[in-house]
Design a protein around this motif. Sequence first.
Motif, short mmCIF file in Angstrom:
data_model
loop_
_atom_site.label_atom_id
_atom_site.label_comp_id
_atom_site.label_asym_id
_atom_site.label_seq_id
_atom_site.Cartn_x
_atom_site.Cartn_y
_atom_site.Cartn_z
N GLY A 1 0.77 -1.25 0.09
CA GLY A 1 -0.06 -0.10 0.13
C GLY A 1 0.84 1.33 0.07
O GLY A 1 0.43 2.29 -0.69
N PRO B 1 -6.05 -2.27 1.58
CA PRO B 1 -6.29 -3.36 0.71
C PRO B 1 -7.80 -3.55 0.39
O PRO B 1 -8.61 -3.00 1.34
N VAL C 1 -8.46 -8.63 2.97
CA VAL C 1 -7.16 -8.96 4.14
C VAL C 1 -7.77 -10.04 5.11
O VAL C 1 -8.87 -10.10 5.29
N ALA D 1 -2.77 -9.80 2.35
CA ALA D 1 -3.89 -8.76 1.85
C ALA D 1 -3.88 -8.82 0.41
O ALA D 1 -2.66 -9.21 -0.18
N TYR E 1 -4.29 -6.12 -2.88
CA TYR E 1 -4.41 -4.63 -3.45
C TYR E 1 -4.85 -4.36 -4.51
O TYR E 1 -4.53 -5.40 -5.56
N GLU F 1 -0.36 -9.70 -1.33
CA GLU F 1 0.87 -9.41 -0.14
C GLU F 1 1.08 -10.50 0.75
O GLU F 1 -0.22 -10.70 1.68
N THR G 1 -14.55 -2.73 0.94
CA THR G 1 -12.89 -3.16 1.50
C THR G 1 -13.47 -3.88 2.81
O THR G 1 -14.47 -3.70 3.68
#
Length: 238
Positions: free
Chosen positions: A105, A122, A125, A131, A133, A146, A218
């Motif tokens: 991020g 993200p 997660v 996570a 993105y 990630e 999100t």
Amino acid sequence: MARSTAPSPAKPAKEPGRMKQLWQVLRMTVRADRAALWLMLAGLVLPIVASVVLAITLSADNVIGAVLWVITGVLAGILLFLIVLGRRAERVAYRQISGQPGAVGAVLKSSLRRAWQASEMPVAVTKSQDAVYRAVGKPGVVLIGEGPQSRTRRMLEEERRNVARIVPNVPVHLLHVGPDADSVPLERLPKTLNKLKKTITKPEVFAVSNRLNSLTKTSSLPIPKGIDPTKVRAPKPR
């Protein structure tokens, strides 16, 4: 009349000046990257040497011309020194935050060009802070996992299906940033994104990004925000 004994308000700590900040970045970079010092010195010295040679060759009989050549070489050397310092410092900063939650991020927020639409938060997660993105640019939609591929691959596939459902005609690319040997190193993530083949226009980038933001939610699980590589300072000497 009694005098007031109330303590005066404490003055805010003064931020270091530009030269002190530059010195801190230089020390941090040289400490972590031994080759950086020699590259910066080469960037500083070579233009000066080249300007002196040109001054002697082309302006041997013209003092003003020779001085201008030397001044140009000095300015070019200082500029090249700062450019090399900036790039090596950024590389060191990326290495320092690599592997920390939110590092991707931070890179998406600070290092992408304006043609990209991305967030430091993200889109998915897990409790283990793996996570996913999302970045939208001219290559289409890029999903970046990630964490280890064994844990992020399924998350990426689920998010890819969600994106394909919302914007079915837009290409979707999957990338991994993590400890695996074939993952993209954090410091090379911006370059990797910009190398992808461009397939949509700039107005379409904004349209796709707005549509995805409005139709996706999100994850509410907490995750540390990305660390800004441009604000990493040298550690204080003990």
